[in-house]
Enzyme design. Structure first.
Site, mmCIF file in Angstrom:
data_model
loop_
_atom_site.group_PDB
_atom_site.id
_atom_site.type_symbol
_atom_site.label_atom_id
_atom_site.label_comp_id
_atom_site.label_asym_id
_atom_site.label_seq_id
_atom_site.Cartn_x
_atom_site.Cartn_y
_atom_site.Cartn_z
ATOM 1 N N GLU A 271 -5.093 -5.311 -9.001
ATOM 2 C CA GLU A 271 -4.875 -5.581 -7.571
ATOM 3 C C GLU A 271 -6.199 -5.588 -6.826
ATOM 4 O O GLU A 271 -6.490 -6.467 -6.026
ATOM 5 C CB GLU A 271 -3.968 -4.519 -6.943
ATOM 6 C CG GLU A 271 -2.513 -4.624 -7.306
ATOM 7 C CD GLU A 271 -1.705 -3.465 -6.751
ATOM 8 O OE1 GLU A 271 -2.267 -2.372 -6.548
ATOM 9 O OE2 GLU A 271 -0.506 -3.665 -6.509
ATOM 10 N N ALA B 31 0.852 -1.194 0.000
ATOM 11 C CA ALA B 31 0.000 0.000 0.000
ATOM 12 C C ALA B 31 0.884 1.238 0.000
ATOM 13 O O ALA B 31 2.019 1.208 0.470
ATOM 14 C CB ALA B 31 -0.920 0.023 1.215
HETATM 15 O O1 DER Z 1 1.048 -0.064 -6.582
HETATM 16 C C1 DER Z 1 0.703 -0.531 -5.501
HETATM 17 O O2 DER Z 1 -0.479 -0.572 -5.107
HETATM 18 C C2 DER Z 1 1.792 -1.016 -4.590
HETATM 19 O O3 DER Z 1 1.310 -2.050 -3.762
HETATM 20 C C3 DER Z 1 2.234 0.177 -3.773
HETATM 21 O O4 DER Z 1 1.098 0.735 -3.188
HETATM 22 C C4 DER Z 1 3.217 -0.180 -2.688
HETATM 23 O O5 DER Z 1 4.454 -0.330 -3.286
HETATM 24 P P1 DER Z 1 5.774 -0.420 -2.390
HETATM 25 O O6 DER Z 1 5.602 -1.691 -1.541
HETATM 26 O O7 DER Z 1 6.885 -0.528 -3.372
HETATM 27 O O8 DER Z 1 5.826 0.828 -1.532
#
Ligand code: DER
Length: 224
Positions: free
Chosen positions: A104, A85
């Site tokens: 997602e 997230a």
């Molecule tokens: O694109 C997305 O939803 C990813 O899950 C992002 O929200 C989190 O990416 P990270 O783990 O590289 O911070």
């Protein structure tokens, strides 16, 4: 963002929930990448797991890690989804940093259990992160105008290593919409979903079952 150690701790704690025979939704992003690698280790040790990727990127990583893949349209249940997230506040998330939030959300919402993996930099009292909104390319101007009317500041997401805008796995564009603090995520989510030309937005309300926050010396478990 957080450190790799924090991300790894969160991811490996979530992967403890993976059991033999499960179908697991594989999220997108750097934190979930640690979970995909850990699931690859379980498969290498003989566990029967099938992964349902949420993006080109997570599919490629899952293949590198030797995880057998299943397409969403060929399975009738996802036991567990593990995903990252951009921000977490109570039972609401902002996702879409990787422009993968449309698929997602389908996988994360369909899963019997949805586990979020994060580092402390993602946790907030109130959501305030710009909201990624995937839009039909032809609708980017009309949606931008509607987002402005809702009080947001829409910005077309530019690509880093390509001239022009980011194009999603679905062939669409992304507007990052800064609304400032979001006091009622569910209401804003409903308003964005209602806009013609919006494919999907990155506000996930009431979908996560638990959030694992990796810290320097352990993992904080936030029940949603
Ligand atoms: O694109 C997305 O939803 C990813 O899950 C992002 O929200 C989190 O990416 P990270 O783990 O590289 O911070």
């Amino acid at each position: 963002g957080g450190t790799d150690e924090q991300k790894r701790r969160a991811a490996e704690t979530a992967v403890e929930a993976v059991e033999d025979g499960m179908v697991v939704g594989l999220g997108t992003g750097s934190t979930t990448a640690f979970a995909i690698r850990a699931i690859g280790d379980l498969v290498a040790d003989g566990m029967d797991v099938r992964g349902v990727p949420t993006s080109f990127a997570s599919r490629e990583l899952a293949r590198e890690c030797g995880i057998p893949l299943a397409d969403l349209d060929e399975i009738d249940a996802v036991d567990l989804a593990i995903d990252g997230a951009d921000q977490v506040a109570g039972d609401a998330l902002v996702k879409g940093g990787g422009a993968a939030h449309a698929r997602e959300k389908v996988v994360d919402a369909f899963a019997d259990r949805f586990l979020v993996v994060a580092d402390p930099s993602k946790v907030a009292d109130v959501l305030s992160h710009p909201v990624p909104v995937e839009v039909l390319p032809a609708a980017r101007t009309t949606v931008a105008a509607a987002v402005s009317d809702l009080g947001g500041d829409p910005e077309l997401r530019r690509a880093e290593r390509k001239d022009g805008p980011v194009v999603t796995d679905n062939g669409n564009l992304v507007l990052d919409c800064d609304f400032g603090p979001i006091d009622d995520p569910a209401a804003l989510a409903a308003s964005l979903s209602a806009l013609p030309g919006v494919v999907e937005h990155g506000i996930f309300v009431g979908l996560a079952d638990v959030v694992y926050v990796g810290t320097e010396d352990g993992v904080d478990v936030l029940d949603c």
